[in-house]
Design an enzyme around this catalytic site. Structure first.
Site, PDB file in Angstrom:
ATOM      1  N   ASP A  75     -64.306  68.726  42.842  1.00 18.47           N
ATOM      2  CA  ASP A  75     -65.341  67.733  43.208  1.00 18.47           C
ATOM      3  C   ASP A  75     -65.154  66.942  42.350  1.00 18.47           C
ATOM      4  O   ASP A  75     -67.138  66.966  41.923  1.00 18.47           O
ATOM      5  CB  ASP A  75     -66.131  69.072  43.156  1.00 18.47           C
ATOM      6  CG  ASP A  75     -66.039  69.496  41.689  1.00 18.47           C
ATOM      7  OD1 ASP A  75     -65.250  69.364  41.048  1.00 18.47           O
ATOM      8  OD2 ASP A  75     -67.075  70.660  41.304  1.00 18.47           O
TER       9      ASP A  75
ATOM     10  N   SER B 142     -60.633  44.798  33.306  1.00 23.39           N
ATOM     11  CA  SER B 142     -60.438  45.740  34.294  1.00 23.39           C
ATOM     12  C   SER B 142     -60.817  46.742  34.814  1.00 23.39           C
ATOM     13  O   SER B 142     -61.681  47.561  35.643  1.00 23.39           O
ATOM     14  CB  SER B 142     -58.605  46.396  33.136  1.00 23.39           C
ATOM     15  OG  SER B 142     -57.780  47.132  33.571  1.00 23.39           O
TER      16      SER B 142
ATOM     17  N   HIS C  15     -52.541  40.469  34.892  1.00 15.74           N
ATOM     18  CA  HIS C  15     -53.921  40.779  34.292  1.00 15.74           C
ATOM     19  C   HIS C  15     -54.517  40.642  33.025  1.00 15.74           C
ATOM     20  O   HIS C  15     -56.090  40.526  32.404  1.00 15.74           O
ATOM     21  CB  HIS C  15     -52.999  42.349  34.281  1.00 15.74           C
ATOM     22  CG  HIS C  15     -54.566  43.434  33.743  1.00 15.74           C
ATOM     23  ND1 HIS C  15     -54.910  43.602  35.267  1.00 15.74           N
ATOM     24  CD2 HIS C  15     -54.893  44.571  32.742  1.00 15.74           C
ATOM     25  CE1 HIS C  15     -55.731  44.352  34.873  1.00 15.74           C
ATOM     26  NE2 HIS C  15     -55.580  45.379  33.658  1.00 15.74           N
TER      27      HIS C  15
END
Length: 440
Positions: A364, A156, A417
């Protein structure tokens, strides 16, 4: 990125249930990119070795670094070797990393973060807890252990970290295995969540087809919570949106049926009418709190941030999917998404809401991947992609796979998953075999 020499101690060794363990502590720079001489933090990792190997044999085994899912998930604590770890321990020393900020690695929560100062200071501190810093920790640890280029296994979010490792210090890698963790290399967080909401909606439909009675059960619980105050064991109110978080069960084949068992005894009859049972509320409490891993909520959207503010992407994208609204007549259950109301309704997160807002506004964020370097990759990589994964979208995963030179994909619709919980031994052996079949 150049590895620094970091202090390393082993504080305890144990042997039990067919394995030997050693507890490693490393003092690493808080900021790997800000020059020498700065603040350090502790990173912990536990070594696992099969007792079938003598100590002399074990000392000569190559290392395998396991990168856990998350963000904010500490390394697994094994009671015994089984599944993928049993397979790996045949040929490797396993190093189970508590990624910085988790477990025994200078942990972060509502109690410790105020030590950093005001909200802005806390947010600035947390900018050092993304995949680029985790990779820098790992490379420093590899050097401290005297390891040759090692094998890494990323599950994951651990797979996201593996892609960062391949981007910035591929010379530290022998081979890379990834399960359910091929991150999108380009685009905004919005792009990820558009795909994710579609996947989760499809998974809801499939689940309610398996258990048609549970569609009525979910609608009944939601309607009840709108009109009746129900308190979790910690005294906090269970809201519709918090209840929708039980959709985390939908993310795995080994857990999905447990959702049905949770819902089947949601209500009990009382002198005041039907109420949610204590047993139900107790189980739900463990699913709707981030007390155990607050970094997940704080840092989750930042893992998709590369040069732009994420700005609560999941919450904004949800507006395009009204079926997930807590006010919908038949609301769907949610998946991995993090919303701003988490920091209002979860007492473990409430003191951190201003910090979370500052992180959401940060515009940023440094790049986490180097597409040009990945296009020239020479490290053998094999990745399992699960066709119906609600956490890491298939199409985005395959797009990434095509952008990494030599990356081999094994796609499966048999697992979800949590595939390594289903057949970790088989999946690990298959991926390792794929990397060993190709050399550049």
């Amino acid at each position: 990125m150049s590895a620094v020499t970091v202090p390393h101690t082993v504080k305890a060794r144990h042997e039990y249930r067919g394995m030997r363990t050693a507890e490693h502590y490393f003092d690493v720079p808080l900021d790997h990119f800000g020059g020498a001489g700065g603040e350090t933090i502790t990173v912990f990792a536990r070594e696992y070795v099969s007792a079938e190997h003598s100590e002399r044999e074990a000392a000569e085994l190559p290392w395998l670094l396991y990168l856990q899912g998350g963000p904010g998930g500490r390394g697994n604590r094994f009671a015994t070797l089984g599944g993928w770890s049993k397979a790996a321990a045949k040929d490797f020393r396993i190093l189970m990393l508590d990624q910085r900020g988790t477990g025994l690695s200078s942990g972060i929560d509502r109690n410790t973060l105020p030590l950093r100062g005001i909200d802005a200071d806390q947010a600035a501190y947390l900018t050092h807890f993304r995949a680029d810093s985790i990779v820098a920790d790992a490379e420093a640890i590899r050097h401290a252990l005297g390891s040759a280029p090692w094998t890494i296994y990323g599950q994951s979010y651990g797979g996201f970290c593996a892609l960062s490792y391949l981007s910035f210090v591929p010379e530290g890698l022998r081979e890379v295995l990834i399960t359910g963790g091929l991150a999108a290399l380009k685009g905004t967080a919005d792009r990820v969540y558009q795909a994710t909401f579609n996947r989760v909606a499809a998974r809801n439909a499939k689940y309610f087809n398996w258990y048609p009675e549970d569609r009525a059960a979910v609608t009944r619980v939601a309607g009840h919570l709108r009109s009746t105050e129900e308190l979790l064991p910690d005294g906090e109110r269970l809201t519709v949106e918090r209840f929708q978080m039980v959709g985390s069960f939908l993310g795995g084949n080994t857990r999905v049926d447990a959702l049905h068992h949770l819902l089947e005894d949601a209500f009990v009859s009382t002198p005041g009418g039907d109420r949610l049972s204590d047993a139900f509320l107790e189980q739900v409490a463990g699913l709707v709190s981030r007390a155990g891993n607050p970094l997940y909520a704080l840092m989750h959207e930042s893992i998709y941030g590369q040069g732009e503010a994420t700005d609560w992407a999941a919450w904004r994208v949800l507006q395009d999917f009204p079926e997930f609204s807590p006010d919908a007549p038949e609301p769907l259950l949610t998946g991995e998404m993090v919303y701003p109301w988490y920091f209002e309704q979860d007492p473990a997160l409430r003191p951190l809401r201003n910090v979370a807002q500052l992180l959401a506004e940060k515009s940023d964020w440094a790049p986490l991947y180097d597409p040009d370097r990945l296009a020239l990759n020479s490290v053998p990589v094999a990745a399992a992609v699960y066709s119906d994964d609600i956490y890491v979208d298939r199409e985005l995963s395959l797009e990434t796979a095509a952008a990494v030179r030599g990356l081999q994909v094994w796609e499966s619709a048999d697992f979800h998953h949590d595939g390594i919980a289903d057949d970790g031994e088989g999946i690990f052996a298959r991926l390792l075999g794929m990397t060993r079949s190709v050399r550049y």
